[in-house]
Design a protein around this motif. Structure first.
Motif, PDB file in Angstrom:
ATOM      1  N   MET A 243       0.828  -1.210   0.000  1.00  0.00           N
ATOM      2  CA  MET A 243       0.000   0.000   0.000  1.00  0.00           C
ATOM      3  C   MET A 243       0.865   1.264   0.000  1.00  0.00           C
ATOM      4  N   GLN A 244       0.288   2.320  -0.533  1.00  0.00           N
ATOM      5  CA  GLN A 244       1.027   3.584  -0.564  1.00  0.00           C
ATOM      6  C   GLN A 244       0.538   4.497   0.552  1.00  0.00           C
TER       7      GLN A 244
ATOM      8  N   GLU B 123       5.891   3.213   0.251  1.00  0.00           N
ATOM      9  CA  GLU B 123       5.228   1.934  -0.017  1.00  0.00           C
ATOM     10  C   GLU B 123       5.492   1.045   1.199  1.00  0.00           C
ATOM     11  N   ALA B 124       4.432   0.569   1.834  1.00  0.00           N
ATOM     12  CA  ALA B 124       4.614  -0.280   3.019  1.00  0.00           C
ATOM     13  C   ALA B 124       3.421  -1.222   3.125  1.00  0.00           C
ATOM     14  N   PRO B 125       3.649  -2.398   3.735  1.00  0.00           N
ATOM     15  CA  PRO B 125       2.563  -3.368   3.828  1.00  0.00           C
ATOM     16  C   PRO B 125       1.439  -2.905   4.767  1.00  0.00           C
ATOM     17  N   THR B 126       1.797  -2.200   5.833  1.00  0.00           N
ATOM     18  CA  THR B 126       0.779  -1.750   6.790  1.00  0.00           C
ATOM     19  C   THR B 126       1.056  -0.314   7.205  1.00  0.00           C
ATOM     20  N   ARG B 127       0.036   0.293   7.804  1.00  0.00           N
ATOM     21  CA  ARG B 127       0.162   1.642   8.319  1.00  0.00           C
ATOM     22  C   ARG B 127       1.240   1.730   9.407  1.00  0.00           C
TER      23      ARG B 127
ATOM     24  N   GLU C 183       3.883  -0.107   9.698  1.00  0.00           N
ATOM     25  CA  GLU C 183       5.189  -0.191   9.058  1.00  0.00           C
ATOM     26  C   GLU C 183       5.541   1.166   8.427  1.00  0.00           C
TER      27      GLU C 183
ATOM     28  N   ARG D 103       8.794   3.392   9.371  1.00  0.00           N
ATOM     29  CA  ARG D 103       9.777   3.881   8.391  1.00  0.00           C
ATOM     30  C   ARG D 103       9.919   5.393   8.463  1.00  0.00           C
TER      31      ARG D 103
END
Lengths: 80, 80
Positions: A1-2, A48-52, A54, A58
């Motif tokens: 997800m972006q 771009e990360a798998p979850t909020r 994460e 970052r």
């Protein structure tokens, strides 16, 4: 997800902010007196990360490892 | 009345932002790739004004007369 992340880097409370002082003086001369003024840098990142969570992790890492040094600035990051 | 105003000065769409490019490169080297990155300056002002509209007008005046030049940056001000 972006994710769209906003990072704000400001000076810690009590640090001298000569730029803010200069701007206050200039505004005063322009007839716009201010009660207070502080400056900060704002960065807007697309991540771009798998979850909020994460994405938040970052964003904090960006602050700690690159954008803010640990002594002078304080930072906040916010995932939109 | 006292108003707390946030002014954000960013580059107009399409202007080169070499600082943003440098930060993206550095983050990439740290293992944090970004999809996009933009930089801005944020100012927080305390203003004394009779009404909210007057505070907004003064904030716009700060942008036009001092903080933003009319060519490169775009600005937004927001009375909290």
């Amino acid at each position: 997800m972006q994710f769209d992340v906003i990072i704000t880097i400001a000076l810690k409370e009590g640090m001298l902010d000569p730029e803010a002082r200069a701007i206050r003086n200039a505004l005063e001369h322009l007839g716009i007196p201010t009660l207070s003024l502080s400056t900060a840098r704002r960065f807007r990142l697309g991540l771009e990360a798998p979850t909020r969570e994460e994405a938040e992790a970052r964003a904090r890492e960006c602050c700690v490892r690159l954008l803010a040094n640990p002594v002078i600035p304080r930072y906040e990051s916010e995932v939109a």
